[in-house]
Design an enzyme around this catalytic site. Structure first.
Site, short mmCIF file in Angstrom:
data_model
loop_
_atom_site.label_atom_id
_atom_site.label_comp_id
_atom_site.label_asym_id
_atom_site.label_seq_id
_atom_site.Cartn_x
_atom_site.Cartn_y
_atom_site.Cartn_z
N GLU A 51 0.87 -1.17 0.00
CA GLU A 51 0.00 0.00 0.00
C GLU A 51 0.90 1.21 0.00
O GLU A 51 1.74 1.38 0.89
CB GLU A 51 -0.83 0.03 1.28
N ASP A 62 -5.79 10.07 9.51
CA ASP A 62 -4.49 9.55 9.91
C ASP A 62 -4.00 10.15 11.22
O ASP A 62 -4.23 11.31 11.53
CB ASP A 62 -3.46 9.83 8.81
#
Lengths: 277, 406
Positions: A51, A62
């Protein structure tokens, strides 16, 4: 075609009787060339799927580690173009390891959806994970991507109930990414029993492989999740490893070697033959 | 320019939360079930007379509505043109229009049985209003505020603390409003099951832009009635400042289908549009997706968000509410801008001539009135939203004027 690279990888993992190791790094972190060194050694270190984070100035889902990595990359010239360039170079040496781009919609939207899909496919990208595109916005990118043969991997979360799961799983390709906690990347880990139950619940709705991520940091956690998931995603812990090496003043080669060693340790957790659930 | 105008400018958004191409629900999956639940709760509340009765009672007896419509006689003389009225939303409890929305949203939070309140704030006006309603209803409250804004809005920070809120400084990014919003979203995604996020501006994923607009539209509804009473007709023009644009949409919305009412949304031009140091998303941005909606954003060619700049912490945001983006493209509202120095001059002028200390946010609106009014006839009725009072800004203004307050 490209979406089938993901299918082929999960088929071979099934044949081996083990879960896959998904390694996340941010494209261009800490600098472009080091990032490429890290990327190209990931398969040998034991990553079954990669990824690659597309840096964004405002990564709302995040935690501090991936926020900092994205900022670091952007300060050193990262861009959508250069992220695709990393994939293009990676593909020249590796035809089999799926690469999935993960990020937020605005940089793709600004690039131009049709152009981005075409350029991503040409670079050898297999799929996209876009955090801020729920099924309600499928017409934006998901449907055009799938139509062009680019995979679109959906996130399912602890708040995605049985009523909503079919909508989330519809138009999903490759695998389902189960976000094991309500929270941001790099946060506290979920209780494995609850995650196992959630994976079972998803399997009732879909035949696709299920990858589990968020809050998984150690080889022991990887091994635990690998008992019931088809793949285990580690992100923040790898990104932290890069940041620590950079702050210690290590060279590009040393940073890459350190990351590969760390990933190899994590990958050992999926190489043990899975017990039957 | 030649596109057929819609039958009504007041019918949006559609079922998917779109105003034309703008708006939408660009949110993480974790939040989606709650966002859909909020929409249902709002639809139910809207149809429930008990909800309106409770909200109206609070607006009247707690917030102090209706706010007056005031004829600014000396500024009118000073500019020598249009007849200038202020919609005095700075007289509301907590000192700005933000309380209108916070009261509405906390009633929704209660109906949804959410026991914890979070919010982001720039100037601190929304933070104070949120902390106030949280105190009033006895709910714990966490306010995210950029560290840079905490520095320039000290009085409001202390106010929030007195009200029992926890103020969490945000140091990521530029440490201003957009970063506070990122951090509030991170909190929300983590505590989604028990937390209600009171968004302060008419932005975010659907249904927020709609419900914030609806709660703020009390401003325009009152102004309309008051102007009819005072002058026997509707105003000729409306002026309001725009950060995310909640006070502006609140004033404008009830007038959108009155074609003779001109509307001006005033963005913050910071040090000047040409310098790049500004917060004018429409004048200097392009369509993009951030914080749950598609709208005009300050961004570079790679789609990275560019930091906004404004003397006013409340306007210091690189986006604008999606309905404004649509009204801009539809040509219904004219979006203009005023610089830091022009706002500072208007701040002083208003204080001296009217005895009203405006917040730096509406000082931008007034700075544009200063350009617009002199060229208009004396029977032109101009209504400006005085959406906040300037007490919170006096320390920052003193610094800019070179005065030392201990």
């Amino acid at each position: 075609m490209s979406a089938s690279r993901i299918d082929a990888r999960f088929a071979s993992l099934r044949a081996e009787g083990r879960a896959g190791m998904v390694a996340f790094i941010t494209a261009g972190d800490p600098v472009h060339e080091t990032s490429f060194e890290i990327l190209r050694g990931l398969p040998a270190a034991g990553a079954d799927i990669i990824e690659l984070g597309m840096p964004f100035s405002d990564p709302m889902a995040d935690g501090p580690s991936i926020q900092a990595a994205g900022l670091q990359a952007l300060q050193n010239g990262a861009s959508q173009q250069r992220t695709l360039e990393l994939v293009r170079r990676f593909r020249m040496q590796d035809k089999d390891t799926p690469v999935i781009l993960m990020g937020y919609y605005n940089p793709i939207y600004r690039y131009g959806v049709a152009q981005f899909i075409a350029d991503a496919l040409a670079a050898g990208v297999d799929g996209l994970i876009v955090v801020d595109l729920p099924p309600e916005e499928d017409s934006e990118l998901c449907l055009p991507a799938l139509k062009s043969g680019l995979g679109f991997i959906r996130l399912a979360t602890p708040t995605t109930d049985d009523r909503r799961l079919p909508a989330v799983l519809n138009n999903t390709s490759g695998f389902v990414y189960y976000v094991s906690i309500t929270g941001i990347t790099g946060a506290a880990s979920a209780d494995a029993t609850a995650v196992a139950q959630a994976v079972t619940r998803i399997r009732r709705h879909s035949a696709l492989p299920v990858a589990v991520g968020f809050g998984i940091k150690t080889a022991a956690q990887v091994a635990e999740v690998a008992r019931f998931a088809d793949a285990v995603v580690v992100g923040s812990a790898i990104v932290d490893c890069i940041a620590a090496a950079r702050k210690a003043g290590k060279t590009s080669a040393e940073i890459a070697a350190g990351v590969h060693e760390f990933v190899a340790g994590l990958a050992a957790g999926v190489r043990r033959k899975r017990e039957t659930a | 320019m030649t596109a057929t105008p819609p039958n009504s400018f007041r019918s949006g958004p559609d079922a998917q939360g779109h105003f034309g191409i703008f708006g939408g629900r660009f949110a993480a999956e974790t939040l989606m079930p709650l966002i859909l639940e909020l929409e249902q709760a709002y639809i139910k509340a809207k149809a429930d007379p008990a909800f309106h009765a409770e909200l109206d009672d609070l607006l009247t007896h707690y917030a102090g509505r209706p706010s007056p419509l005031y004829f600014a006689e000396r500024l009118t003389e000073h500019f020598g043109g249009a007849k200038i009225y202020f919609k005095r939303d700075e007289l509301n409890h907590t000192g700005s229009h933000k309380i209108n929305n916070c009261l509405g949203q906390i009633l929704l939070a209660r109906r949804m049985k959410k026991g914890r309140i979070i919010a982001e704030t720039g100037a601190g006006q929304h933070g104070v209003a949120t902390a106030t309603v949280a105190a009033r209803f006895g709910l714990p409250c966490v306010i995210y505020m950029g560290a840079a804004d905490i520095e320039r809005q000290q009085p409001n920070v202390f106010r929030m603390k007195l009200l029992g809120a926890e103020v969490i400084p945000v140091t990521s990014g530029t440490a201003t409003l957009k970063d506070a919003m990122n951090e509030a979203l991170r909190d929300w995604v983590t505590n989604v099951r028990d937390t209600f996020y009171i968004i302060g501006t008419a932005a975010g994923p659907h249904p927020y832009p709609m419900l914030v607009r609806d709660f703020q539209s009390v401003i325009g509804r009152e102004a309309r009635e008051q102007m009819l009473q005072r002058e026997g007709r509707l105003p000729d023009s409306l002026v309001a400042c725009i950060g995310g644009g909640s006070n502006a949409i609140g004033l404008f919305h009830p007038f959108l289908d009155d074609p003779d009412v001109a509307m001006y949304g005033v963005e913050a031009a910071g040090k000047g549009l040409e310098t790049g140091l500004h917060a004018a998303s429409i004048a200097g941005g392009q369509p993009g997706v951030l914080h749950g909606n598609r709208t005009y954003l300050l961004q570079n060619d790679d789609g990275q968000i560019i930091d906004a700049h404004s003397i006013s912490a409340g306007l210091d945001y690189p986006g604008i509410g999606p309905e404004h983006a649509w009204l801009h493209e539809a040509g219904r509202v004219k979006y203009v801008s005023a610089r830091d120095d022009e706002a500072l001059a208007a701040f002083q002028l208003c204080t001296r001539l009217e005895g009203i200390i405006p917040a730096l946010e509406p000082a931008h609106a007034l700075a544009y009135v200063a350009k617009l009014a002199p060229g208009l006839p004396r029977d032109h009725l101009l209504c400006m939203n005085m959406c906040g009072r300037g007490d919170k800004d006096i320390f920052a203004v003193a610094r800019m004027l070179g005065e030392q307050l201990s």
